[in-house]
Design an enzyme around this catalytic site. Structure first.
Site, PDB file in Angstrom:
ATOM      1  N   SER A   7       1.013  -1.215  -0.077  1.00  0.00           N
ATOM      2  CA  SER A   7      -0.052  -0.057   0.157  1.00  0.00           C
ATOM      3  C   SER A   7       0.858   1.153   0.048  1.00  0.00           C
ATOM      4  O   SER A   7       1.569   1.531   1.043  1.00  0.00           O
ATOM      5  CB  SER A   7      -0.750   0.134   1.166  1.00  0.00           C
ATOM      6  OG  SER A   7      -1.579   1.227   1.301  1.00  0.00           O
ATOM      7  N   HIS A  32      -1.508  -1.316  -4.014  1.00  0.00           N
ATOM      8  CA  HIS A  32      -2.558  -1.090  -3.499  1.00  0.00           C
ATOM      9  C   HIS A  32      -2.590   0.647  -3.299  1.00  0.00           C
ATOM     10  O   HIS A  32      -1.663   1.079  -2.757  1.00  0.00           O
ATOM     11  CB  HIS A  32      -2.996  -1.734  -2.329  1.00  0.00           C
ATOM     12  CG  HIS A  32      -3.939  -1.778  -1.293  1.00  0.00           C
ATOM     13  ND1 HIS A  32      -5.056  -2.441  -1.800  1.00  0.00           N
ATOM     14  CD2 HIS A  32      -4.551  -0.936  -0.332  1.00  0.00           C
ATOM     15  CE1 HIS A  32      -6.118  -1.913  -0.849  1.00  0.00           C
ATOM     16  NE2 HIS A  32      -5.843  -1.110  -0.048  1.00  0.00           N
ATOM     17  N   MET A 136     -11.492  -5.794   5.798  1.00  0.00           N
ATOM     18  CA  MET A 136     -10.506  -4.992   6.534  1.00  0.00           C
ATOM     19  C   MET A 136     -10.256  -5.387   8.089  1.00  0.00           C
ATOM     20  O   MET A 136     -11.060  -5.720   8.674  1.00  0.00           O
ATOM     21  CB  MET A 136     -11.221  -3.414   6.791  1.00  0.00           C
ATOM     22  CG  MET A 136     -11.642  -2.610   5.438  1.00  0.00           C
ATOM     23  SD  MET A 136      -9.930  -2.347   4.547  1.00  0.00           S
ATOM     24  CE  MET A 136      -9.218  -1.320   5.950  1.00  0.00           C
ATOM     25  N   ASP A 174      -6.452  -6.491   4.773  1.00  0.00           N
ATOM     26  CA  ASP A 174      -6.109  -4.978   4.649  1.00  0.00           C
ATOM     27  C   ASP A 174      -6.026  -4.479   6.111  1.00  0.00           C
ATOM     28  O   ASP A 174      -7.196  -4.210   6.652  1.00  0.00           O
ATOM     29  CB  ASP A 174      -6.715  -4.198   3.721  1.00  0.00           C
ATOM     30  CG  ASP A 174      -6.101  -2.794   3.286  1.00  0.00           C
ATOM     31  OD1 ASP A 174      -5.387  -2.531   4.018  1.00  0.00           O
ATOM     32  OD2 ASP A 174      -6.859  -2.015   2.671  1.00  0.00           O
TER      33      ASP A 174
HETATM   34  C1  DX5 Z   1      -6.338   1.662   5.782  1.00  0.00           C
HETATM   35  C2  DX5 Z   1      -5.933   1.209   4.460  1.00  0.00           C
HETATM   36  C3  DX5 Z   1      -4.647   0.289   4.408  1.00  0.00           C
HETATM   37  C4  DX5 Z   1      -3.556   0.772   4.762  1.00  0.00           C
HETATM   38  C5  DX5 Z   1      -2.744  -0.578   5.380  1.00  0.00           C
HETATM   39  O1  DX5 Z   1      -7.411   2.282   5.715  1.00  0.00           O
HETATM   40  O2  DX5 Z   1      -7.013   0.718   3.598  1.00  0.00           O
HETATM   41  O3  DX5 Z   1      -4.505  -0.078   2.860  1.00  0.00           O
HETATM   42  O4  DX5 Z   1      -2.663   1.406   3.815  1.00  0.00           O
HETATM   43  O5  DX5 Z   1      -1.470   0.059   5.993  1.00  0.00           O
HETATM   44  P1  DX5 Z   1      -0.825  -1.084   7.125  1.00  0.00           P
HETATM   45  O6  DX5 Z   1      -0.295  -2.050   6.354  1.00  0.00           O
HETATM   46  O7  DX5 Z   1       0.116  -0.066   7.567  1.00  0.00           O
HETATM   47  O8  DX5 Z   1      -1.982  -1.360   8.277  1.00  0.00           O
HETATM   48 ZN    ZN Z   2      -6.690  -0.148   1.512  1.00  0.00          ZN
END
Ligand code: DX5
Ligand code: ZN
Length: 214
Positions: A7, A32, A136, A174
């Site tokens: 991401s 992403h 999520m 995610d």
């Molecule tokens: C959060 C996003 C994620 C985020 C994940 O709302 O949808 O894609 O970038 O980041 P990490 O891996 O740092 O939790």
């Molecule tokens: Zn995301």
């Protein structure tokens, strides 16, 4: 085989092109891109212009995660910008079938995302027709949060339904993924791992990606 989608929320934005090249070399499968509107989530990030620029510099599939209240107003713009997949949240007002029709009309893969508190049952009727189910594992809005273990049974249920009903969706997870939490996610059926902080805060992207995949 597990696929990894770094991401770019956690990338060094001032050196984004270098970051993307490094992540490509390091073996990323997807890229992403988190789109936030300050309404659906309490944060702001990128728009279609960034996706268009990314499209010019990478051949990695672009996985656009729309954390916005009005995806219906932006799907066409992200599709035109070069998104390969567009994922919308099931919690928005617009009906999912309408959003799906719009996304698929552009020849783009379609995903549905659910927040940690949204039950899988609420989107059951769409499971047979989506390409990506994005579960999520943090409350959307920020990178670097802690993986919510309570979501794990939902990943397992998604995997169970997928195998029983022969659904085709990727089970994408995610939020808070690292070399430890990925074990739980993968053991319960996750197939596509998003990771921001864990990859971009490491000093060896290749090692970080490999540790998520293996
Ligand atoms: C959060 C996003 C994620 C985020 C994940 O709302 O949808 O894609 O970038 O980041 P990490 O891996 O740092 O939790
Ligand atoms: Zn995301």
């Amino acid at each position: 085989m597990i696929k990894v989608a770094p991401s770019i929320l956690s990338a060094d934005i001032l050196h984004l092109e270098d970051e993307i090249k490094s992540i490509e070399k390091a073996g990323a499968d997807w890229l992403h891109v988190d789109i936030m509107d300050g309404h659906f989530v309490p944060n702001l990030t990128f728009g279609p212009k960034l996706v268009r620029e990314l499209r010019k510099i990478t051949t990695l599939p672009l996985d656009v995660h729309l954390m916005i209240d009005n995806p219906e107003d932006f799907i066409a713009k992200f599709a035109a910008a070069g998104a390969d997949n567009i994922t919308v949240h099931s919690e928005v007002k617009a009906p999912v079938p309408q959003l799906m029709e719009t996304v698929k009309g552009f020849g783009v893969s379609f995903g549905i995302s659910i927040r940690p508190d949204t039950p899988l049952e609420s989107i059951k009727e769409y499971l047979g027709i989506i390409e990506i189910l994005l579960i999520m594992t943090v409350h959307p809005g920020f990178g670097g949060q802690k993986f919510i273990e309570a979501v794990v049974p939902k990943i397992a249920l998604a995997a169970k339904l997928k195998s029983e009903q022969r659904y085709r969706y990727e089970i994408e997870v995610d939020g808070g993924l690292n070399d430890q939490t990925v074990k739980t996610a993968a053991a319960n059926g996750a197939t596509l791992i998003v990771a921001g902080d864990y990859i971009f805060n490491s000093n060896d992207y290749q090692k970080a990606i490999a540790s998520l995949r293996d």
